[in-house]
Design a protein around this motif. Structure first.
Motif, PDB file in Angstrom:
ATOM      1  N   LEU A 195      14.837   6.777  -4.808  1.00 29.45           N
ATOM      2  CA  LEU A 195      13.199   7.083  -5.170  1.00 29.45           C
ATOM      3  C   LEU A 195      12.678   7.660  -3.944  1.00 29.45           C
ATOM      4  N   ARG A 196      11.582   8.343  -4.061  1.00 31.83           N
ATOM      5  CA  ARG A 196      10.789   8.671  -2.990  1.00 31.83           C
ATOM      6  C   ARG A 196       9.767   7.894  -2.815  1.00 31.83           C
ATOM      7  N   CYS A 197       9.292   7.353  -1.583  1.00 32.50           N
ATOM      8  CA  CYS A 197       8.350   6.659  -1.202  1.00 32.50           C
ATOM      9  C   CYS A 197       7.819   6.745   0.371  1.00 32.50           C
ATOM     10  N   ASN A 198       6.637   7.068   0.357  1.00 32.94           N
ATOM     11  CA  ASN A 198       6.224   7.438   1.781  1.00 32.94           C
ATOM     12  C   ASN A 198       6.818   8.493   2.572  1.00 32.94           C
ATOM     13  N   GLY A 199       7.309   9.463   1.456  1.00 31.78           N
ATOM     14  CA  GLY A 199       7.994  10.808   2.305  1.00 31.78           C
ATOM     15  C   GLY A 199       9.335  10.321   2.636  1.00 31.78           C
ATOM     16  N   GLU A 200       9.918   9.062   2.112  1.00 37.68           N
ATOM     17  CA  GLU A 200      11.275   8.803   2.540  1.00 37.68           C
ATOM     18  C   GLU A 200      12.186   8.423   1.435  1.00 37.68           C
ATOM     19  N   HIS A 250       0.771  -1.171   0.134  1.00 31.88           N
ATOM     20  CA  HIS A 250       0.050   0.032   0.005  1.00 31.88           C
ATOM     21  C   HIS A 250       0.853   1.056  -0.103  1.00 31.88           C
ATOM     22  N   SER A 251       1.826   1.090  -0.716  1.00 27.85           N
ATOM     23  CA  SER A 251       3.013   2.239  -0.700  1.00 27.85           C
ATOM     24  C   SER A 251       3.199   2.749  -2.454  1.00 27.85           C
ATOM     25  N   ARG A 252       3.101   4.076  -2.543  1.00 28.40           N
ATOM     26  CA  ARG A 252       3.202   4.527  -3.869  1.00 28.40           C
ATOM     27  C   ARG A 252       4.686   5.291  -4.077  1.00 28.40           C
ATOM     28  N   VAL A 253       5.335   4.911  -5.078  1.00 31.34           N
ATOM     29  CA  VAL A 253       6.530   5.675  -5.481  1.00 31.34           C
ATOM     30  C   VAL A 253       6.297   6.971  -5.948  1.00 31.34           C
ATOM     31  N   GLU A 254       6.736   8.180  -5.466  1.00 31.69           N
ATOM     32  CA  GLU A 254       6.163   9.457  -5.689  1.00 31.69           C
ATOM     33  C   GLU A 254       7.313   9.996  -6.840  1.00 31.69           C
ATOM     34  N   SER A 255       8.497   9.661  -6.816  1.00 30.89           N
ATOM     35  CA  SER A 255       9.477  10.095  -7.883  1.00 30.89           C
ATOM     36  C   SER A 255      10.636   8.990  -7.967  1.00 30.89           C
ATOM     37  N   ILE A 256      11.282   9.241  -9.215  1.00 29.45           N
ATOM     38  CA  ILE A 256      12.559   8.543  -9.036  1.00 29.45           C
ATOM     39  C   ILE A 256      13.798   9.553  -9.478  1.00 29.45           C
ATOM     40  N   ASP A 257      14.842   9.496  -8.803  1.00 36.42           N
ATOM     41  CA  ASP A 257      15.915  10.360  -9.060  1.00 36.42           C
ATOM     42  C   ASP A 257      17.317   9.249  -9.750  1.00 36.42           C
ATOM     43  N   ALA A 258      17.214   9.156 -11.150  1.00 43.11           N
ATOM     44  CA  ALA A 258      18.070   8.460 -11.667  1.00 43.11           C
ATOM     45  C   ALA A 258      19.454   8.692 -11.665  1.00 43.11           C
ATOM     46  N   ALA A 259      19.627  10.021 -11.541  1.00 35.33           N
ATOM     47  CA  ALA A 259      21.240  10.486 -11.181  1.00 35.33           C
ATOM     48  C   ALA A 259      21.686  10.021  -9.998  1.00 35.33           C
TER      49      ALA A 259
END
Length: 381
Positions: A91-96, A78-87
């Protein structure tokens, strides 16, 4: 210790990859992030829940906790990845912030629902996963009449299953035939007759224009002027790969997330697998290509670069009143067909202009011919 392999998604592709990695490496850290419950189940079983009287819980082969423990993975449910920083390989998930060594996008595809007018359009049900069925099972259990939108593979399977479970079914599609992307007309017409014999009302070559609340029922108006009242509406009009996260991360996308034959995206150390992946221009949503892709990707992730090579693969149409299996190019307009039919079923072979076998369809009692024909076909990719 190396950074973990992080997999986004918990469908068949993701869990097959986990199983394959674990068979080869018991120590590699793996993290799976999923917006769903993370329970392990067989998605094709959704086509037969009505005749079998199954609930969503009945479909679960292994709970999320059991799967995570059995395969020694970190599972974020029940967690969503908010963004990915490929460099930064984070990645950001659940604010972490989560660091990955290699990232696999197994984000799947969402059900396509065409635009339909009316205040009951919001009641359209899709059955593209366990969570969707869980949310709709109570409504579908009490429904005596169901409109199914989409007469492709899944829509036709669901329509037959509903009819076999004593529902009154209306099956509609803008196409003029059933399974137009898979079956030649002479096989499609047999399926049409089989569904009709079950009492399914077939409304092909038209569109659903409006769905209105009509008391306890839904009023359906088709473009051809026909109107019906039903208790529920199921849409199986196709799938759209989930590419938004990849798009926002700057990865190359087309219809799906563009990958090479090793399932690498346009960005280093990020891969895509399953319904969301586009391999050399192909979307390959069936289970067998996903299974073989997962097997190849596991080797690549563990340091042994491995290309995906797909042999000819069988597609099974789960319509018990007319069992069908097919492979190859069965929808090519200029194919030359040779047919052998009897009271048990049919074997139909498709040939190109050079008289080379390019595809086949077998029905009923002719299923035993399928695997010998399969060996005669050229590789797909």
């Amino acid at each position: 210790m190396s950074q973990p392999i992080v997999i986004i998604g918990s469908g068949f592709a993701s869990y097959q990859l986990v199983k394959t990695i674990r068979r080869q490496d018991s120590q590699q850290a793996i993290t799976v992030i999923t917006a769903d419950s993370g329970d392990d189940y067989a998605k094709p079983d959704l086509s037969h829940v009505f005749t079998k009287g199954q609930s969503a819980e009945d479909l679960i082969k292994m709970s999320a906790d059991e799967f995570a423990k059995s395969h020694d993975i970190t599972l974020l449910r029940h967690s969503r990845v908010e963004s990915i920083d490929a460099a930064q390989k984070t990645l950001r998930c659940n604010g972490e912030t989560i660091v990955y060594g290699q990232l696999v996008l197994a984000t799947g595809a969402k059900a396509f629902v065409p635009p339909i007018d009316g205040d009951a359009a919001e009641r359209i049900i899709t059955l593209n996963g366990l969570e969707e069925y869980r949310g709709a099972q109570a409504e579908l259990a009490k429904a005596k009449s169901v409109l199914v939108i989409g007469a492709g593979l899944i829509g036709s399977e669901i329509a037959m299953d509903l009819a076999s479970a004593d529902r009154h079914v209306i099956l509609t599609d803008r196409a003029e035939t059933l399974l137009p992307g898979l079956l030649p007309g002479f096989i499609s017409s047999q399926l049409f007759q089989s569904l009709g014999n079950q009492g399914v009302k077939l409304e092909l070559g038209t569109l659903v224009e409006q769905l209105q609340q009509g008391g306890e029922h839904i009023s359906v108006r088709l473009r051809n002027g026909h109107e019906y009242f039903v208790d529920a509406v199921v849409c199986a009009a196709g799938l759209k790969p989930n590419i938004q996260l990849a798009l926002e991360a700057g990865l190359k996308t087309n219809r799906g997330i563009v990958v090479d034959r090793q399932l690498r995206t346009s960005t280093a150390d990020i891969f895509a697998l399953g319904d969301c992946a586009e391999i050399e221009g192909h979307l390959l949503p069936f289970l067998q290509p996903i299974l073989m892709s997962a097997n190849a990707l596991a080797k690549t992730l563990l340091g042994q670069d491995s290309d995906v090579t797909l042999p000819p693969m069988m597609v099974k149409v789960k319509t018990p009143h007319l069992p069908i299996q097919l492979s190859g190019n069965t929808s090519r307009a200029d194919a030359n067909w040779q047919m052998n039919a009897n009271s048990e079923g049919m074997t139909a072979r498709a040939f190109d202009e050079e008289k080379k076998l390019i595809g086949f369809v077998v029905t009923g009692g002719h299923m035993k011919q399928a695997f010998s024909l399969l060996r005669e076909l050229p590789p797909r990719i």
